[in-house]
Every structure is written in structure tokens, then in C-alpha cells.
Design an enzyme around this catalytic site. Structure first.
Site, PDB file in Angstrom:
ATOM      1  N   THR A 104      -1.237  -9.928   4.022  1.00 44.81           N
ATOM      2  CA  THR A 104      -0.003 -10.582   4.511  1.00 44.81           C
ATOM      3  C   THR A 104      -0.301 -11.893   5.232  1.00 44.81           C
ATOM      4  O   THR A 104       0.627 -12.584   5.646  1.00 44.81           O
ATOM      5  CB  THR A 104       0.757  -9.649   5.473  1.00 44.81           C
ATOM      6  OG1 THR A 104      -0.091  -9.324   6.581  1.00 44.81           O
ATOM      7  CG2 THR A 104       1.198  -8.378   4.779  1.00 44.81           C
ATOM      8  N   ARG A 142     -10.375  12.751  63.915  1.00 43.63           N
ATOM      9  CA  ARG A 142     -10.830  13.989  63.274  1.00 43.63           C
ATOM     10  C   ARG A 142     -10.623  15.183  64.193  1.00 43.63           C
ATOM     11  O   ARG A 142     -10.287  16.286  63.744  1.00 43.63           O
ATOM     12  CB  ARG A 142     -12.296  13.849  62.875  1.00 43.63           C
ATOM     13  CG  ARG A 142     -12.819  14.967  62.012  1.00 43.63           C
ATOM     14  CD  ARG A 142     -14.079  14.537  61.286  1.00 43.63           C
ATOM     15  NE  ARG A 142     -13.801  13.389  60.436  1.00 43.63           N
ATOM     16  CZ  ARG A 142     -13.260  13.451  59.223  1.00 43.63           C
ATOM     17  NH1 ARG A 142     -12.958  14.632  58.711  1.00 43.63           N
ATOM     18  NH2 ARG A 142     -13.012  12.369  58.540  1.00 43.63           N
ATOM     19  N   LYS A 192       8.751 -14.093  17.913  1.00 43.33           N
ATOM     20  CA  LYS A 192       8.953 -15.484  18.333  1.00 43.33           C
ATOM     21  C   LYS A 192      10.211 -16.067  17.690  1.00 43.33           C
ATOM     22  O   LYS A 192      10.980 -16.778  18.353  1.00 43.33           O
ATOM     23  CB  LYS A 192       7.733 -16.323  17.943  1.00 43.33           C
ATOM     24  CG  LYS A 192       7.899 -17.806  18.275  1.00 43.33           C
ATOM     25  CD  LYS A 192       6.634 -18.602  18.013  1.00 43.33           C
ATOM     26  CE  LYS A 192       6.851 -20.073  18.368  1.00 43.33           C
ATOM     27  NZ  LYS A 192       5.604 -20.867  18.277  1.00 43.33           N
ATOM     28  N   HIS A 215       4.498  16.998  50.515  1.00 45.95           N
ATOM     29  CA  HIS A 215       4.222  15.579  50.753  1.00 45.95           C
ATOM     30  C   HIS A 215       2.788  15.219  50.394  1.00 45.95           C
ATOM     31  O   HIS A 215       2.071  14.571  51.158  1.00 45.95           O
ATOM     32  CB  HIS A 215       4.542  15.190  52.192  1.00 45.95           C
ATOM     33  CG  HIS A 215       5.997  15.314  52.520  1.00 45.95           C
ATOM     34  ND1 HIS A 215       6.969  14.563  51.896  1.00 45.95           N
ATOM     35  CD2 HIS A 215       6.657  16.114  53.387  1.00 45.95           C
ATOM     36  CE1 HIS A 215       8.161  14.896  52.371  1.00 45.95           C
ATOM     37  NE2 HIS A 215       8.001  15.838  53.270  1.00 45.95           N
ATOM     38  N   GLU A 268      10.711  23.446  45.171  1.00 46.80           N
ATOM     39  CA  GLU A 268      11.191  22.315  44.379  1.00 46.80           C
ATOM     40  C   GLU A 268      10.681  22.371  42.937  1.00 46.80           C
ATOM     41  O   GLU A 268      11.451  22.198  41.991  1.00 46.80           O
ATOM     42  CB  GLU A 268      10.715  20.993  45.018  1.00 46.80           C
ATOM     43  CG  GLU A 268      11.395  20.640  46.332  1.00 46.80           C
ATOM     44  CD  GLU A 268      12.729  19.950  46.127  1.00 46.80           C
ATOM     45  OE1 GLU A 268      13.196  19.854  44.975  1.00 46.80           O
ATOM     46  OE2 GLU A 268      13.308  19.509  47.133  1.00 46.80           O
ATOM     47  N   GLY A 297       0.768  -1.230   0.000  1.00 48.21           N
ATOM     48  CA  GLY A 297       0.000   0.000   0.000  1.00 48.21           C
ATOM     49  C   GLY A 297       0.802   1.284   0.000  1.00 48.21           C
ATOM     50  O   GLY A 297       1.724   1.502  -0.795  1.00 48.21           O
ATOM     51  N   GLY A 298       0.416   2.173   0.958  1.00 46.11           N
ATOM     52  CA  GLY A 298       1.029   3.487   1.048  1.00 46.11           C
ATOM     53  C   GLY A 298       2.497   3.436   1.392  1.00 46.11           C
ATOM     54  O   GLY A 298       3.276   4.326   0.976  1.00 46.11           O
TER      55      GLY A 298
END
Length: 525
Positions: free
Chosen positions: A72, A439, A142, A277, A329, A40-41
């Protein structure tokens, strides 16, 4: 055959969707004396460049049929790829059936991932599922003892060097084979994910995950841990970030930067988020980015040292000057002005990341967490509470300003590790308590930090006086609320749902504060 023996490439098959680097690679093959087979292309591009090429259909004697679906998938191709050159019976079968050996396969696949990304219809998407390509890739991989398999233009240069030296060796072919199987696995993963999405299955029976390594990191959270950064999609954020300057990013830098940028994307007004953190230590809106920075820093200037700064607008010169006055940082933003970049250039170690956009806070991307022997998967917390979702449960109704600050504080709570308590005032956090087992302890820590910040600023009273407070989950007892009341908050937002909601509401009414419930919690572990 010796492991050090080179296998010359006498015949190569090339079929690529991405034609980057195709012509120089085909020229290198031709120079090495290889016959080039193509379709093809790809064949047209090679031929147009003046390089000899033979159509696969001429090689096999079998035409392309079914709109190219079958071209193929024939013995002349797969036999040529899979035949072992060291087995007499394989060589005899090749001779009997007139199958020529293929020593190199270069295939990159139909652009399925790109087709899904542009939201093509189902028919178009299915037509972009490659069949022959993966089959040839797997066959060549493979049989890598004899065949080299290329699946990415980034591999061309190394193979061109090998061709010039006389052929490929087993070390190169084995590495290419491993990369080939990783590519087909990622491709199949994308296809399986698309089918699951089409069926509306958030959690299919078998979950396929793939990512492309963006960076091998120096180490993980600690120096004895190995780490790498993999990209799964192009959602704006650390995955799309361009590092303009600074040292190499660490695992913790990336983790904290992601937390900061996801948080800042929640807000529509000019906003700055400072993270340490993975927890915000200051978030504020402002009329300008510089004002937002000043207000965010005021929440906890001690924790901001060595932190990550995220902006939801272009980084300008005035803001860059303010941020660069303390040790930082990372700065992450959608963009930066040339003047801002010039200011930060003097800070050689500071990392500046520009992402080109903001993360979509409503995105339903999956979130992963590893367990011993497995992992957990959930949708990211894209929940968002609006004014219409609030239920006033106290005798006093919040004022308009309190409602605005309550919604701001609750949105912040979504990005703070549980248990989370946030005090806020006029669109800025003034105290954050994160990650405590109790809490009430989060409420105390947030109030204490607000007091320390006030002292540092030379203020006569704690920043929490006249603030509002948000809790990421319900109050199991009234003691957490009583701590908030003692800190000077005048209104509280929380999900509700506790067995003792009435007790908590009564404590609010006794203090004359307003309370609203959302019906949605934001645990973040």
C-alpha cells in the site's frame, strides 16, 4: 464545504488483522454503493462472503512485493487518501496521475502487542511491526476533512449508521481521527517498550506510556476531581476483574482493591486481607478461607467496616456468609462458587470482583507517580525475604514459630504505608500501625489498636502479648523497639542499617527478645 455536509463513501480501503465484524461492515459499504479495495486475507474473507472487492494491486497496477512488506506504500493509495478535495491543484494532480479518491480507510494493525505477550522470538516480533497500516491511518486521520478512518471494530456500528444516512459528517470523522492517532501512538509505544526491553534498558531516554480506557469514573479521590481507569496489560488483578454485582466502582474502590489483591497474592496459604484506605487493617492465614476471614477481622473489626476484602482462593459459601455479616465495599477473589454468589446477591451494593487469577508477586512492572511537570518511575517492590536471608543479631535465636511469624509480618509490612509496624501471631496480624511520621508512634498505635481489639473480643490481655513485630525500615533509636517490647512482643524483624543498630540490639538483648535483620527495607509512600 459546510461542517454539516455529509461525505458519501464511494471508495473504501479495508485491511484488517482482527476480522471481528468485518463482513457486516463490508456489506454495509457495498449497500451504500462503495467500491471496496482490500489486500490479502481481508480481501479473501470479503470475497468468500460474496461481496464485490478489488485487490489493491489491481487498483494500483503495482504488485505486492517483499513478502507483502510493500503493497500500500504507493502514490495511488496515499494520494487517494491525502488529496484535499477542495484544492484545484490536488484534483489536477489526481487526474494527471490517475489517482482515485479514497473516502474511507479501515485498518487495524498487525498484532504486535499480542506477539510480544506470547513471547515470540525477535524475528517474528519484528515481522509483526506494521508499517503500511500506521502510514495509512495517519494519512487518513490527517485528511479527516474528507476521509473517515476506522481502527477498531467497535467503531463499525456507528459508521454503518452514517453510511445508511448518506455519509460521514465532520464531527464523526474528527473523533475517529483523534482515536486513530491515539491508536498509532499506543502501537509505537509498545514497539519502543519492546526495543528498550531487548536492550535491557529499564529507563530509556524517552519513555512511551499507553493505556486503554476501561472505565470513566464518577470522580477521583474527591467529588471535585475527575478520573478514569486505564488498563496497560493483562496482569491478573483489577485489570482482569469481572464485576459480578454491585454499584459502579469508584476511584478509591479500585485503588484499595488493587492494594488488597496485591497483598493477598504474596501468601501461599489460604489468606484473607482486609484493606481500608489502601492500608491493610487485618491479614490472616487459616486452614480454610472462613477461618482466615475470622482471624483477619479480629485484628481490627472497627476499621474493617466499609473495607475491601481480598482472598487468594475461591470464595466459598461459608466465607461469603461471614463477610456479608458486616458492611463491605468490595470483595475480590480469583473465583467464587455459585453458592457464594447467591449469598452476596442479597447485598445489592456490594461489589464482587472475580479476576480469574492472582497477580504475580515477583512481576517487575513499572510504578508511576506524578510530580509537577513530570513523573517518577520505579520497578514495583517485588523483593521477598526468605529464611536464608535472615541474620540473627541477638543472643537469643527466634523459635521456629517465631521465625514463621516474623517472615509473615515482614511480608505484610511491604504493603503497609510507612512508617509501618506490624504485630503478628500464629499467621495473623494482631496490630498494625501505618503512615506515621515517627516510627515509635506507629509502634504505639499498633499496640493500642491491638488492645482495643482485645477489649472488643472480651479478652483479658492484649493481642500483642507473645506476638512478633516487624518494622518496614530500621529503628533510628531504641525507643521504637522499647515500645514493641512493652507491648509484649518476643521477637522482631527489621532491615537494620541504622547508625544506632548496636544500641537497638543491646535493648533487645536486655529484654531477652530475639531480633533478626533482613538487609532489605520496604518503604511504601
Amino acid at each position: 464545504m459546510s461542517d454539516h455536509a455529509l461525505i458519501p463513501v464511494r471508495r473504501a480501503l479495508i485491511s484488517v488483522s482482527d476480522k471481528t465484524g468485518l463482513i457486516p461492515f463490508a456489506q454495509a459499504l457495498a449497500k451504500a454503493g462503495a467500491e471496496i479495495l482490500s489486500t490479502g486475507g481481508t480481501a479473501k474473507a470479503i470475497r468468500d462472503a460474496g461481496i464485490p472487492v478489488k485487490d489493491v494491486s489491481d487498483h494500483t497496477g503495482f504488485p505486492e512485493i517483499m513478502d507483502g512488506r510493500v503493497k500500500t506504500l504507493v502514490p495511488q493509495i496515499h494520494g487517494g487518501i491525502l488529496a484535499r478535495r477542495d484544492l484545484p491543484e490536488h484534483l489536477a494532480a489526481m487526474e494527471e496521475h490517475k489517482i482515485a479518491p479514497i473516502d474511507l480507510v479501515c485498518v487495524n494493525l498487525y498484532p504486535f502487542e499480542e506477539t510480544v505477550a506470547r513471547k515470540a522470538d525477535a524475528e517474528t516480533t519484528i515481522e509483526n511491526i506494521d508499517i503500511g497500516g500506521p502510514a495509512m491511518i495517519r494519512a487518513a486521520a490527517k485528511n479527516h476533512d474528507f476521509v473517515a478512518i476506522l481502527t477498531d471494530p467497535a467503531q463499525y456500528a456507528e459508521v454503518e449508521t452514517a453510511l445508511a444516512a448518506g455519509g460521514t459528517d465532520i464531527t464523526l470523522r474528527r473523533r475517529l481521527a483523534g482515536q486513530a492517532y491515539a491508536r498509532t501512538a499506543a502501537y509505537d509505544s509498545a514497539i519502543a517498550t519492546w526495543f528498550a526491553d531487548e536492550r535491557g534498558e529499564a529507563f530509556p531516554d524517552r519513555l512511551a506510556i499507553s493505556g486503554r480506557r476501561r472505565q470513566t469514573l464518577r470522580y477521583g479521590e474527591n467529588p471535585h476531581q475527575q478520573a478514569a481507569f486505564y488498563v496497560t496489560d493483562d496482569r491478573a488483578g483489577v485489570a482482569t476483574a469481572k464485576q459480578v454485582q454491585g454499584k459502579e466502582l469508584s476511584y478509591n474502590n479500585l485503588n484499595d482493591t488493587d492494594a488488597a489483591f496485591e497483598c493477598v497474592a504474596e501468601f501461599d496459604e489460604p489468606t484473607v486481607v482486609i484493606v481500608k484506605h489502601a492500608n491493610p487493617c487485618g491479614i490472616a492465614t487459616g486452614a480454610s478461607m472462613a477461618e482466615a476471614w475470622d482471624r483477619a477481622l479480629a485484628c481490627d473489626p472497627v476499621s474493617a467496616f466499609g473495607g475491601i476484602v481480598a482472598l487468594n482462593r475461591t470464595l466459598d459459601e461459608a466465607t461469603a456468609k461471614r463477610i456479608s455479616a458486616i458492611f463491605t465495599e468490595v470483595i475480590v477473589a480469583p473465583d467464587a462458587t455459585p453458592e457464594a454468589e447467591a449469598v452476596l446477591a442479597a447485598k445489592k451494593n456490594l461489589r464482587l470482583l472475580l479476576t480469574g487469577g492472582l497477580p504475580d508477586p515477583s512481576a517487575q512492572a513499572p510504578s508511576f507517580r506524578s510530580l509537577a511537570g513530570g513523573f517518577l518511575v520505579q520497578g514495583r517492590d517485588a523483593g521477598r525475604i526468605t529464611l536464608a536471608d535472615l541474620k540473627v543479631v541477638t543472643k537469643r535465636t527466634p523459635t521456629e514459630q517465631e521465625l514463621t511469624d516474623l517472615l509473615f509480618a515482614f511480608r505484610v509490612a511491604k504493603h503497609v504505608k510507612s512508617n509501618a509496624i506490624i504485630y503478628a501471631k500464629a499467621g495473623a496480624t494482631v496490630g498494625i500501625g501505618a503512615g506515621q511520621m515517627s516510627r515509635v508512634d506507629s509502634a504505639r498505635i499498633a499496640a493500642w489498636k491491638a488492645g482495643e481489639a482485645a477489649k472488643a473480643a472480651g479478652l483479658a490481655e492484649a493481642l500483642t502479648i507473645g506476638s512478633v513485630a516487624a518494622s518496614d525500615a530500621f529503628f533510628p533509636f531504641a525507643d521504637g523497639l522499647e515500645t514493641i517490647i512493652a507491648a509484649g512482643a518476643t521477637a522482631v524483624i527489621q532491615p537494620g542499617g541504622s547508625m544506632r543498630d548496636n544500641e537497638v540490639i543491646a535493648a533487645a538483648d536486655a529484654a531477652g527478645i530475639a531480633m533478626v535483620m533482613t538487609g532489605m527495607r520496604h518503604f511504601r509512600h
